[in-house]
Structures are given as C-alpha cells and as structure tokens.
Write a protein that holds these residues in place. Structure first.
Motif, short mmCIF file in Angstrom:
data_model
loop_
_atom_site.label_atom_id
_atom_site.label_comp_id
_atom_site.label_asym_id
_atom_site.label_seq_id
_atom_site.Cartn_x
_atom_site.Cartn_y
_atom_site.Cartn_z
N GLU A 122 -3.25 12.75 -6.05
CA GLU A 122 -3.79 12.00 -7.26
C GLU A 122 -3.36 10.99 -7.98
N GLU A 123 -1.62 11.60 -8.46
CA GLU A 123 -0.35 11.49 -9.59
C GLU A 123 0.55 9.82 -8.03
N GLU A 124 0.13 9.69 -7.07
CA GLU A 124 0.98 9.45 -6.27
C GLU A 124 -0.26 7.46 -5.88
N GLU A 125 -1.60 8.17 -5.80
CA GLU A 125 -2.26 7.20 -5.98
C GLU A 125 -2.61 6.60 -6.85
N LYS A 126 -1.81 7.49 -8.41
CA LYS A 126 -2.50 6.02 -9.78
C LYS A 126 -1.10 5.61 -9.72
N ALA A 127 -0.22 6.48 -9.38
CA ALA A 127 1.25 4.73 -9.46
C ALA A 127 1.50 4.09 -8.48
N LYS A 128 0.98 4.11 -7.28
CA LYS A 128 0.70 2.75 -6.45
C LYS A 128 -0.59 1.74 -7.26
N ALA A 129 -1.56 2.25 -7.90
CA ALA A 129 -2.57 1.22 -8.35
C ALA A 129 -1.63 0.78 -9.38
N ASP A 130 -1.33 2.17 -10.59
CA ASP A 130 -0.56 0.88 -11.64
C ASP A 130 -0.11 -0.16 -11.10
N ALA A 131 1.50 0.62 -10.41
CA ALA A 131 2.33 -0.60 -9.65
C ALA A 131 2.14 -2.14 -9.52
N VAL A 132 0.73 -1.97 -8.83
CA VAL A 132 0.20 -3.54 -8.08
C VAL A 132 -1.44 -3.61 -8.89
N GLY A 133 -1.56 -3.40 -9.56
CA GLY A 133 -2.42 -3.16 -10.03
C GLY A 133 -3.85 -3.98 -8.73
N LEU A 134 -4.26 -2.48 -8.37
CA LEU A 134 -5.34 -2.59 -7.56
C LEU A 134 -6.17 -2.91 -7.86
N LYS A 135 -7.18 -3.93 -6.92
CA LYS A 135 -8.67 -4.20 -8.07
C LYS A 135 -9.89 -3.22 -7.28
N PRO A 136 -11.22 -2.56 -8.05
CA PRO A 136 -12.00 -1.79 -7.21
C PRO A 136 -11.96 -2.03 -5.60
N GLY A 137 -12.56 -1.58 -4.97
CA GLY A 137 -12.70 -1.32 -3.98
C GLY A 137 -10.66 -1.53 -3.11
N GLU A 138 -10.05 -1.90 -3.62
CA GLU A 138 -8.67 -1.57 -2.67
C GLU A 138 -7.99 -1.29 -2.39
N ARG A 139 -7.62 -0.22 -1.36
CA ARG A 139 -6.55 0.54 -1.63
C ARG A 139 -5.27 0.00 -0.58
N ALA A 140 -4.21 1.24 -0.96
CA ALA A 140 -3.08 1.27 -1.08
C ALA A 140 -2.33 0.91 0.08
N CYS A 141 -1.35 0.89 0.60
CA CYS A 141 -0.79 0.87 2.09
C CYS A 141 -0.14 2.25 2.11
N ASP A 142 -0.32 2.40 3.38
CA ASP A 142 -0.02 3.19 4.72
C ASP A 142 1.65 3.65 4.51
N HIS A 143 1.97 2.78 4.60
CA HIS A 143 3.70 2.91 4.90
C HIS A 143 4.18 3.50 3.88
N PRO A 144 5.04 4.48 4.30
CA PRO A 144 5.47 5.41 3.63
C PRO A 144 6.55 4.07 1.95
N ALA A 178 -2.80 -2.68 1.18
CA ALA A 178 -3.72 -2.99 2.64
C ALA A 178 -4.47 -4.06 2.85
N THR A 179 -4.18 -5.04 3.34
CA THR A 179 -5.04 -5.62 4.24
C THR A 179 -5.65 -6.12 5.77
N ALA A 180 -5.06 -5.12 6.12
CA ALA A 180 -5.06 -5.11 8.02
C ALA A 180 -4.93 -3.33 8.36
N LYS A 181 -5.28 -3.06 9.28
CA LYS A 181 -5.48 -2.15 10.56
C LYS A 181 -4.88 -2.45 11.78
N ALA A 182 -4.51 -1.10 11.03
CA ALA A 182 -3.85 -1.10 13.39
C ALA A 182 -4.19 0.39 13.28
N PRO A 183 -4.05 1.02 14.53
CA PRO A 183 -4.31 2.38 15.50
C PRO A 183 -3.54 3.26 15.63
#
Length: 218
Positions: free
Chosen positions: A22-44, A50-55
């Motif tokens: 939860e802290e990690e996701e909140k920090a990412k959202a605060d840092a980049v200002g994610l809009k509702p419905g957006e998700r952060a990039c899965d790259h460490p 995130a705008t693209a998906k890969a298998p």
C-alpha cells in the motif's frame, strides 16, 4: 528541574524495512500524480503510469505485466518466444501456428459430462460384458497414482528477482523472507562495521524483494 525540561531519550529503529504494498503504490501515485483508473509501471523502480502490457512468459500468454512505453519497448527488445526450446519443439510450434493458428483442437466425440458418456460409464461400472481387474475403466482394480502438481510458472521479472536473492524458482514465501533478512543483515553497512562494498548488492536485494511482494509471492 521542571518536568517540561526533563530529558527524554528517543530510540530510532535503524533496521531496513521494505515498504508495504500500500505504501509503495501510494508513493508511486503521489510521485507521478496517477489519475483515477491508471496504474503504475510494473518495472522495479519505475514511477510512470503504465500504458502497454506484455505477456509474462511463453507459458503465461494470458497474464501480463503493465509497463510504461519505454520499459515496454525495452522488454519487447529482449523478448524471445522460442527461448529455451529445441529445434524440434520450434518446428512443431511453427506447424501448429500454420495449421491451427496455435489454438487447441478437440476430437469430434461426446464430452466427458455428456449424457452419452454418463450412460457408457454406468454400463462399465456394472461390469456388463467385460472384466476390469486393473481398474482401467473406473472399477475397483489397482489404484493409479495421483497426477503430480504442475511446476509453478513465473515471469521474467520474478525469475530475475529470485536469482538476485540466490533462490531457486520453487522458493516459497517463508524461504524468500528468510533469505531477504539474511542478506540485509549481511550487506547493510550498519551491520558489518560500516563496510559499503555491498551497497549495490543490497539495493538489488531490496528491489528484488519488492518485486516478489508485488507479484504476491511473499
């Protein structure tokens, strides 16, 4: 001396504690200002939306990582669908793509749960017109061994994270947490007399542990 000026020592816990999901996701959202419905990039370590998906792997084509555009391009450059396959397996896969489009095929017969299959099974269960000493058709013959569980399928990021923790691909949560604690105690400068030669490895260990937490393996 008045009570307001009495000395009260404060003790600070200097042990390294990874942030919660939860802290990690909140920090990412605060840092980049994610809009509702957006998700952060899965790259460490990436904090972009995130705008693209890969298998995740060849065996997990229906499960995906979500990356920002630069990390998606980097992941695709190193993606090799046929990695680890023999020449015979590659030719077989190419033939399947040519004849069936890589999709599964089924025999034209009654399904296991159909009415015809149920009637056939009932007759065999009664032993009508045959002997079944080994229980090959559902009788009381020799019991067959239970099928073994399939090996766990992991994506590229999870495999790399386990490698950074010096663990095998079948490592479970308790083993991952124990190895992470051991490596942090061994590499942290506060635990080895101020030696900073292992700081780079320590950063990789912390990032690997966060990736495994994010994947739900810890």
């Amino acid at each position: 001396m008045p009570r307001a000026f009495q000395y009260r020592p404060r003790f600070v816990d200097i042990r390294v504690r990874p942030p919660s999901v939860e802290e990690e996701e909140k920090a990412k959202a605060d840092a980049v200002g994610l809009k509702p419905g957006e998700r952060a990039c899965d790259h460490p370590g990436c904090r972009k939306p995130a705008t693209a998906k890969a298998p995740k792997s060849r065996e997990m084509l229906n499960e995906h990582y979500w990356f920002c555009q630069p990390h998606a391009a980097e992941y695709n450059r190193h993606w090799d669908f046929f990695a680890g396959m023999s020449e015979g397996e590659i030719r077989k896969r190419q033939q399947e793509e040519l004849f069936t489009g890589g999709r599964p095929t089924w025999e034209m017969k009654a399904g296991r749960n159909s009415r015809e299959a149920a009637s056939f099974s009932a007759k065999f269960g009664k032993g009508e017109g045959y002997r079944d000493p080994y229980g090959m058709f559902g009788g009381q013959g020799v019991k067959r061994e239970a099928p073994q569980a399939e090996a766990r399928q992991l994506g590229k990021i999870e495999r790399a994270a386990l490698a950074d923790l010096d663990l095998e691909v079948d490592a479970e949560g308790p083993q991952i947490r124990q190895r992470y604690t051991e490596l942090v105690r061994r590499l942290h400068p506060d635990a080895n007399g101020g030696d900073r030669s292992g700081e780079h490895k320590l950063q990789r260990v912390i990032k690997a542990y966060q990736s495994l937490r994010k994947a739900g393996m810890v």
